[in-house]
Each structure stands twice: as C-alpha cells, then as structure tokens.
Design a protein around this motif. Sequence first.
Motif, mmCIF file in Angstrom:
data_model
loop_
_atom_site.group_PDB
_atom_site.id
_atom_site.type_symbol
_atom_site.label_atom_id
_atom_site.label_comp_id
_atom_site.label_asym_id
_atom_site.label_seq_id
_atom_site.Cartn_x
_atom_site.Cartn_y
_atom_site.Cartn_z
ATOM 1 N N GLU A 230 17.036 -7.748 9.289
ATOM 2 C CA GLU A 230 17.441 -9.506 9.385
ATOM 3 C C GLU A 230 17.566 -9.865 7.693
ATOM 4 O OE1 GLU A 230 17.128 -11.748 13.028
ATOM 5 O OE2 GLU A 230 15.495 -10.213 12.861
ATOM 6 N N ALA A 231 16.111 -10.051 7.310
ATOM 7 C CA ALA A 231 15.192 -10.691 6.025
ATOM 8 C C ALA A 231 15.787 -9.740 4.585
ATOM 9 C CB ALA A 231 14.104 -10.762 6.766
ATOM 10 N N GLY A 232 16.274 -8.651 4.765
ATOM 11 C CA GLY A 232 16.203 -8.018 3.611
ATOM 12 C C GLY A 232 14.946 -7.627 2.841
ATOM 13 N N VAL A 233 15.045 -7.308 1.857
ATOM 14 C CA VAL A 233 13.725 -6.755 0.978
ATOM 15 C C VAL A 233 12.727 -7.828 0.476
ATOM 16 C CG1 VAL A 233 13.115 -6.519 -1.340
ATOM 17 C CG2 VAL A 233 15.212 -5.701 -1.176
ATOM 18 N N TYR A 234 11.676 -7.384 1.220
ATOM 19 C CA TYR A 234 10.421 -8.544 1.052
ATOM 20 C C TYR A 234 9.505 -7.888 0.146
ATOM 21 C CZ TYR A 234 5.711 -9.462 3.254
ATOM 22 O OH TYR A 234 4.502 -9.777 3.037
ATOM 23 N N LEU A 235 8.832 -6.421 -0.205
ATOM 24 C CA LEU A 235 7.603 -6.334 -1.107
ATOM 25 C C LEU A 235 8.135 -5.426 -1.565
ATOM 26 C CD1 LEU A 235 4.662 -7.151 -1.885
ATOM 27 C CD2 LEU A 235 4.169 -5.655 -0.015
ATOM 28 N N VAL A 236 8.207 -5.685 -3.063
ATOM 29 C CA VAL A 236 8.393 -4.482 -4.141
ATOM 30 C C VAL A 236 7.092 -4.851 -4.967
ATOM 31 C CG1 VAL A 236 9.846 -3.831 -6.749
ATOM 32 C CG2 VAL A 236 10.953 -5.236 -4.247
ATOM 33 N N MET A 237 7.127 -3.609 -5.701
ATOM 34 C CA MET A 237 5.946 -2.851 -6.532
ATOM 35 C C MET A 237 6.754 -2.652 -7.992
ATOM 36 S SD MET A 237 2.671 -0.459 -5.735
ATOM 37 C CE MET A 237 3.335 0.385 -6.524
ATOM 38 N N GLY A 238 5.887 -3.261 -9.042
ATOM 39 C CA GLY A 238 5.944 -2.319 -10.698
ATOM 40 C C GLY A 238 5.018 -2.232 -11.162
ATOM 41 N N ARG A 239 5.231 -2.157 -12.566
ATOM 42 C CA ARG A 239 3.857 -1.250 -12.641
ATOM 43 C C ARG A 239 2.897 -1.023 -12.327
ATOM 44 N NH1 ARG A 239 1.901 -5.731 -15.634
ATOM 45 N NH2 ARG A 239 1.292 -4.612 -17.445
ATOM 46 N N ASN A 240 3.012 0.511 -10.969
ATOM 47 C CA ASN A 240 2.043 0.865 -10.089
ATOM 48 C C ASN A 240 1.160 -0.172 -9.688
ATOM 49 O OD1 ASN A 240 3.113 3.619 -10.484
ATOM 50 N ND2 ASN A 240 1.912 3.769 -12.987
ATOM 51 N N GLY A 241 1.291 -1.112 -9.379
ATOM 52 C CA GLY A 241 0.806 -2.454 -8.357
ATOM 53 C C GLY A 241 0.084 -3.174 -9.454
ATOM 54 N N ARG A 242 0.341 -3.307 -10.859
ATOM 55 C CA ARG A 242 -0.052 -4.527 -11.502
ATOM 56 C C ARG A 242 0.592 -6.142 -11.094
ATOM 57 N NH1 ARG A 242 -2.097 -3.538 -17.245
ATOM 58 N NH2 ARG A 242 -2.887 -5.759 -16.743
ATOM 59 N N GLU A 243 1.691 -5.536 -10.704
ATOM 60 C CA GLU A 243 2.963 -6.872 -10.136
ATOM 61 C C GLU A 243 3.681 -6.857 -8.971
ATOM 62 O OE1 GLU A 243 5.183 -7.566 -14.567
ATOM 63 O OE2 GLU A 243 6.113 -6.530 -12.898
#
Length: 319
Positions: A230-243
Amino acid sequence: MITFAVDIKILVKKMPLNLPDKLPAIELLKEENIFVIDNSRASQQDIRPLKIVILNLMPIKITTETDLIRLLSNTPLQLEVLFMKLKSHTSKNTPIEHMMTFYEDFENMKNEKYDGMIITGAPVEQMDYQDVTYWDEITEIFDWARTHVTSTLYICWAAQAGLYHYYGVPKYPLDKKMFGVFNHTPENLLNPIFRGFDDVFYVPHSRHTEIRREDILKVPELEILSESDEAGVYLVMGRNGREFFVTGHSEYSPLTLDEEYKRDLAKGLDIQIPCNYYRDNNPDNEPLVRWRGHANLLFANWLNYFVYQETPFNIDDIK
C-alpha cells in the motif's frame, strides 16, 4: 570496529543517554520510566559516548526531540545527543529560547565529526526541492555528512531529498495523502538492520509524495530493503549502510497521527481517516499501536550494527 573495555553489566544497568541539561524531553521520558542522564552525570562515566547529531526540521521540535530520544534510549550504548539547526531557516513553532539553548547552527558544528546523524522530515514535501528556502544549506549538510558521519538516517522528506540530491531519484505527487499505518515486509532478513524483525511489520506514514521502486532500481549503489503493497518503498540503503533512507515515521508516538488528523479537520482540509490506525477504523476510538516493536528494533539495530560497530574509536578518523 569500535570496542570499549567496559563491563557490559554496567552498561545494561545504566542505559545512559547523555542529553543537554534541562532539555524538556528528559522529564517527559522519565515519566515513561526511560532512563536518561544529563551532561552533569554523564561526565562522571569513563566511557566514550557515541556522538549522535540530530538535524530537526520538523515544526514542533520538542515533540520530535522526545520521539527520537525515546527510541535512541533503547540501547545499552552511551550516546551524546546534540541538536543542529539551519542558519537559513527560523522555526516559527518552537520558542526562540529553546532553540538558543539546545541547538547549534551547522556553521558552528561543521568542523566536528559524529558517529551517527538523524535528519528528520519537513513540511515542504509538496514544493520543488530548489524552491525550498534552505535547499542550498541542507545540501551542503548532506555532502558534509558523507565525510563527517559514520552513518546517517534520513527520514520522510529528508529521505526523498537525500535520494534526489545524491542519486537523482525523483519524487511524485500522490492523488491523496499516504496517511495511516501500513504493513511492510523485509527484502532481506539477513541484513543486520532487520535483526529480530518479524516477516511483516507496521509503520506509520504521513506524506503527500512518493519515491518509486523502478527509479531506485536504476541506481546500482542503492538497495531496497523494505516495501509495502500500500505505502510503496519504505527503507533504502546506500553506501553499505552509511546512508539509510526511511520514507515512513517509525518514530511517531501513538497519538501523532490522531493529532495530525484533528489538526487538518480543524483547518477544513479534505483529509481522510488515517488507515488501519483507530480501533475499528473509528476516530472516536483509541489508536491501535502496532509499530513500537519495529521502531525500537530499527533504531537499536542502526545504532549497534551501522554506527557502534563501524565507527572508529578515534572519532577524528571518520572519512
């Protein structure tokens, strides 16, 4: 890997959060039996605290401070929490005395390094990014964080803004506000951010715009960690967890959506009842709180696996 030669029993017993003396959140959270300490007591503990800076862009700052500190307190790590503000924007909803006492301009903090950073949402999501009056300053802070912070958590509008600034991911207006509590699934339960999570978990959302899966998949540096039908993308990770980019509001207290709903009704806005929030979907009933467990795990896992275990012992070594 950062290590401290400290008996874990002492840490668990104290669960200290080192906060500025007389911060309103201290007394509010003591009423919830959450243990926090002010600078005076923290100075007597021979532990290097993790330095966490919060850039609070929300209009009701004391509420947001309390919500975030409540979640940061759920760890045996000692944290030194500091608050950053923008020089190019003056808060209209928080007393100037509070801002002068507890907040520092980015200009006065930019020569320091921090183990972790949280950047909150802001009530500007329906504006084009370049039309936001403080866009130049906040993008300077985004760039600064990449070399001065071990891991940064971007929430709601800050998540959209960060994805756009770093990776060119656009946002899109929604036909109606994404408003309520929605179920989500982890994409990879082996990622440490999901340690202890169930197969389905709940998150509040309150936004007028969205980011889309297909745009994120075009960026190889990004990984989608969680979505909702329903709400779409929730959690995205960048730079191996630095973001980490979080589109929802796991930090919300039980009554936040209720307050937003009643505020918008009082303004005469066309606002729907928050989905899956009130018992029996009746706004005369109390909310059914289903996101506290996930929220505590999210912040505790971020602090443990992506801040504490990744930050150098000498904070000046952060790059």
